[in-house]
Design an enzyme around this catalytic site. Structure first.
Site, PDB file in Angstrom:
ATOM      1  N   HIS A  98      -3.198   1.707  -5.541  1.00 27.69           N
ATOM      2  CA  HIS A  98      -4.033   0.541  -5.273  1.00 27.69           C
ATOM      3  C   HIS A  98      -4.285  -0.278  -6.540  1.00 27.69           C
ATOM      4  O   HIS A  98      -4.535  -1.485  -6.459  1.00 27.69           O
ATOM      5  CB  HIS A  98      -5.359   0.979  -4.643  1.00 27.69           C
TER       6      HIS A  98
ATOM      7  N   HIS B 260      -2.857  -9.923   3.987  1.00 28.96           N
ATOM      8  CA  HIS B 260      -4.239 -10.030   4.456  1.00 28.96           C
ATOM      9  C   HIS B 260      -4.356 -11.063   5.565  1.00 28.96           C
ATOM     10  O   HIS B 260      -3.692 -12.099   5.533  1.00 28.96           O
ATOM     11  CB  HIS B 260      -5.169 -10.430   3.312  1.00 28.96           C
TER      12      HIS B 260
ATOM     13  N   LYS C 138      -2.794  -1.532   7.070  1.00 28.60           N
ATOM     14  CA  LYS C 138      -4.198  -1.299   7.389  1.00 28.60           C
ATOM     15  C   LYS C 138      -4.657  -2.149   8.566  1.00 28.60           C
ATOM     16  O   LYS C 138      -5.466  -1.709   9.385  1.00 28.60           O
ATOM     17  CB  LYS C 138      -5.047  -1.602   6.156  1.00 28.60           C
TER      18      LYS C 138
ATOM     19  N   ARG D 200       0.838  -1.194   0.000  1.00 27.60           N
ATOM     20  CA  ARG D 200       0.000   0.000   0.000  1.00 27.60           C
ATOM     21  C   ARG D 200       0.877   1.251   0.000  1.00 27.60           C
ATOM     22  O   ARG D 200       2.033   1.200   0.413  1.00 27.60           O
ATOM     23  CB  ARG D 200      -0.905   0.021   1.238  1.00 27.60           C
TER      24      ARG D 200
ATOM     25  N   ARG E 261      -1.720  -2.814  -6.755  1.00 29.01           N
ATOM     26  CA  ARG E 261      -1.986  -3.869  -5.769  1.00 29.01           C
ATOM     27  C   ARG E 261      -2.998  -4.880  -6.310  1.00 29.01           C
ATOM     28  O   ARG E 261      -2.797  -6.089  -6.197  1.00 29.01           O
ATOM     29  CB  ARG E 261      -2.487  -3.207  -4.484  1.00 29.01           C
TER      30      ARG E 261
ATOM     31  N   TYR F 199      -9.548  -8.896  -4.144  1.00 29.32           N
ATOM     32  CA  TYR F 199      -8.539  -8.182  -4.922  1.00 29.32           C
ATOM     33  C   TYR F 199      -8.306  -8.813  -6.294  1.00 29.32           C
ATOM     34  O   TYR F 199      -7.620  -8.250  -7.125  1.00 29.32           O
ATOM     35  CB  TYR F 199      -7.212  -8.152  -4.160  1.00 29.32           C
TER      36      TYR F 199
END
Length: 321
Positions: free
Chosen positions: A267, A294, A190, A163, A270, A303
């Site tokens: 993003h 994650h 995050k 990120r 990503r 994603y």
């Protein structure tokens, strides 16, 4: 008579109690600022009514044309500071005016960058690097300069899937070029978890270049790695002690998107790396989950963009004569 409570006073008390990240505090201030500007530059928290909030909602969604997710994000911020102010007796109102004003967001497919778009990005940046090496620089401020620095940003995002906040939190000591590992800090993640990503052969040359140039400019092990202030010719930014924050990154991607005639964002890289990895025959969902950091496979699946080529082949095979 007690002075009326202001948004600034509530924010300061909220930050003192919550101990949020710097970027999170910035986002709270931005949302509050936009609400105040909508109300002609001045409004007291205690005087805000549900009608005021609904008028703001109409303005954000209809007049500004912002997304429902953006509106809901604004509501989340405002509702949190109002809950804090009410529960701590900072304002005297019976109900939070930001309750029950969210809207159901549209579910949109995840955005990736196509192979052609990736090539276009590389061509634009490589040409810019060539011009810089020849001593040709834009006389006006240009968000793409220095191009070698921003190309390193692009390739780091492209080949790690990290990120933008994780990139901004990287320190020189987080890069182990010998083992080929980047340590991503919890404060930039995050989910507040540390994890590692590998340094690939394609990323290594530019990452090494950035690392060594930073050291040559006096950077220490604990200093920010991606700090444009060390390398820019803009005298306003030439403060080595100051870290790079989100604004230069946003300005770069705005300018790059304009040059490429497509939306380019951290993003999107990503989502693209997750999708590309899952297209490979030896794909591993666990590998993608580990790369993106994650905590849940379900999040990782969000994603991954559907492989239209595989779907088309399967459909054609199913209905073959």
């Amino acid at each position: 008579m007690k002075d009326a409570m202001t948004f600034e006073a509530i924010l300061e008390d909220y930050f003192l109690n919550k101990f949020l990240r710097e970027a999170t505090e910035w986002s709270y201030r931005k949302v509050v600022k936009t609400f105040i500007e909508f109300n002609k530059g001045y409004i007291l928290p205690e005087s805000v009514t549900r009608t005021d909030v609904l008028k703001w909602r109409r303005y954000v969604l209809n007049d500004q044309g912002l997304s429902k997710r953006t509106w809901n994000n604004k509501v989340t911020h405002m509702r949190a500071i109002y809950n804090h102010a009410i529960s701590n007796g900072m304002i005297n109102i019976p109900d939070n005016p930001f309750n029950q004003v969210i809207v159901k967001p549209d579910i949109k497919r995840k955005k990736t960058l196509s192979g052609e778009q990736m090539k276009k990005i590389d061509l634009i940046m490589e040409r810019k690097i060539e011009l810089e090496d020849m001593g040709v620089n834009d006389p006006r401020p240009n968000a793409l300069e220095p191009a070698w620095f921003w190309m390193t940003v692009i390739e780091t995002l492209k080949y790690t899937g990290m990120r933008q906040n994780q990139l901004l939190h990287l320190r020189l000591c987080d890069i182990d070029l010998k083992l080929g590992i980047i340590e991503l800090r919890a404060e930039g993640s995050k989910n507040h978890r540390e994890h590692r990503v590998p340094v690939t052969a394609r990323l290594r040359p530019r990452l090494e270049q950035l690392y060594h140039r930073a050291v040559q400019r006096g950077a220490k092990k604990g200093d920010q790695l991606f700090n444009i202030n060390r390398f820019t010719q803009n005298k306003k930014r030439m403060t080595k002690a100051k870290n790079m924050d989100h604004p230069p990154l946003r300005a770069f991607f705005r300018r790059l998107s304009k040059e490429c005639h497509c939306d380019v964002s951290p993003h999107r890289f990503r989502h693209t790396i997750a999708t590309d990895l899952m297209k490979r025959p030896e794909r591993s969902l666990n590998d993608v989950q580990m790369l993106l950091g994650h905590s849940s496979v379900a999040v990782t699946l969000e994603y991954v963009e559907a492989n239209m080529d595989n779907l088309r082949r399967n459909l054609e095979s199913a209905y073959a004569a």
